[in-house]
Motif scaffolding. Structure first.
Motif, mmCIF file in Angstrom:
data_model
loop_
_atom_site.group_PDB
_atom_site.id
_atom_site.type_symbol
_atom_site.label_atom_id
_atom_site.label_comp_id
_atom_site.label_asym_id
_atom_site.label_seq_id
_atom_site.Cartn_x
_atom_site.Cartn_y
_atom_site.Cartn_z
ATOM 1 N N LYS A 249 0.847 -1.089 0.225
ATOM 2 C CA LYS A 249 -0.022 0.160 0.121
ATOM 3 C C LYS A 249 0.706 1.193 -0.026
ATOM 4 C CE LYS A 249 -4.171 -1.664 2.362
ATOM 5 N NZ LYS A 249 -4.859 -1.500 3.641
ATOM 6 N N LYS B 2 0.805 4.008 -2.868
ATOM 7 C CA LYS B 2 0.384 5.393 -3.060
ATOM 8 C C LYS B 2 1.818 6.302 -3.450
ATOM 9 C CE LYS B 2 -2.287 4.656 0.925
ATOM 10 N NZ LYS B 2 -2.883 4.990 2.476
ATOM 11 N N ASP C 59 -5.410 7.758 -1.206
ATOM 12 C CA ASP C 59 -5.808 6.932 0.075
ATOM 13 C C ASP C 59 -6.975 6.254 -0.135
ATOM 14 O OD1 ASP C 59 -3.540 7.918 1.385
ATOM 15 O OD2 ASP C 59 -4.450 9.292 2.526
ATOM 16 N N TYR C 60 -8.389 6.720 -0.796
ATOM 17 C CA TYR C 60 -9.547 6.159 -0.741
ATOM 18 C C TYR C 60 -9.357 4.906 -1.768
ATOM 19 C CZ TYR C 60 -13.564 4.913 -3.052
ATOM 20 O OH TYR C 60 -15.060 4.592 -3.749
ATOM 21 N N ASP D 181 -7.119 2.085 -0.274
ATOM 22 C CA ASP D 181 -7.580 1.603 1.104
ATOM 23 C C ASP D 181 -8.622 0.459 0.727
ATOM 24 O OD1 ASP D 181 -5.470 2.691 2.344
ATOM 25 O OD2 ASP D 181 -6.671 4.328 3.136
ATOM 26 N N ASN D 182 -9.333 0.965 -0.284
ATOM 27 C CA ASN D 182 -10.604 0.160 -0.757
ATOM 28 C C ASN D 182 -10.297 -0.859 -1.617
ATOM 29 O OD1 ASN D 182 -13.326 1.444 0.327
ATOM 30 N ND2 ASN D 182 -11.998 3.128 -0.092
ATOM 31 N N ASN E 244 -7.429 -4.596 0.569
ATOM 32 C CA ASN E 244 -7.880 -4.487 2.062
ATOM 33 C C ASN E 244 -8.288 -6.131 2.278
ATOM 34 O OD1 ASN E 244 -10.694 -5.287 1.529
ATOM 35 N ND2 ASN E 244 -11.039 -3.161 1.074
ATOM 36 N N ASP F 277 -2.759 -8.425 5.177
ATOM 37 C CA ASP F 277 -2.790 -7.051 5.163
ATOM 38 C C ASP F 277 -1.409 -6.630 4.502
ATOM 39 O OD1 ASP F 277 -4.818 -6.561 6.858
ATOM 40 O OD2 ASP F 277 -3.590 -6.793 8.899
#
Length: 146
Positions: free
Chosen positions: A51, A55, A70-71, A74-75, A78, A85
């Motif tokens: 992640k 980013k 981030d949206y 993170d979506n 996950n 993770d």
């Protein structure tokens, strides 16, 4: 960063426009205008998770806000969609060899890496371009991962 069509270098769009449009009017792909100026501090990637690395890279190539990136990440990445993770596991084979397992997503295929984020990128790109038309995402497979 701006993008040009591979079939018409005069056709220039933003990342959001390229994502919403898909292909250029001429049928070309959109590619970054200039990659020469991009310099990553690779030490920033060492011992970091998927992640974090995603980013950093997406911030370089997209015209999205930090909140949008981030949206999206993170979506898309996950534990509802991936087993861990860490998203992808690195397995040590011996003291000198490790492998990256790309089968921890919902479809158990490498394509989960790229395709899990696509609808989230499209949603944000449509917001950035003030596009409210419905979008149909049509996919195909060669059969090996279908």
């Amino acid at each position: 960063m701006l993008y040009n069509s591979t079939r018409n270098k005069q056709h220039t769009v933003t990342a959001s426009q390229a994502i919403v449009q898909g292909l250029s009017e001429e049928g070309g792909l959109f590619v970054p205008q200039n990659l020469k100026h991009i310099k990553f501090n690779y030490e920033e990637f060492l011992f970091k998770g998927y992640k974090h690395i995603a980013k950093v890279i997406l911030k370089t190539f997209l015209d999205f806000s930090d909140e949008q990136i981030d949206y999206c990440i993170d979506n898309a990445y996950n534990t509802d969609n991936f087993e861990t993770d860490d998203i992808f596991n690195v397995k040590d084979i011996n003291y000198n060899l490790s492998i990256l397992e790309l089968f921890t997503g919902n479809t158990l295929a490498f394509k989960d890496c790229a395709l899990s984020i696509l609808p989230h990128l499209l949603k944000c790109a449509k917001e950035n371009t003030n596009t409210d038309k419905k979008t149909l995402i049509l996919t195909a497979t060669s059969g090996d991962t279908g």
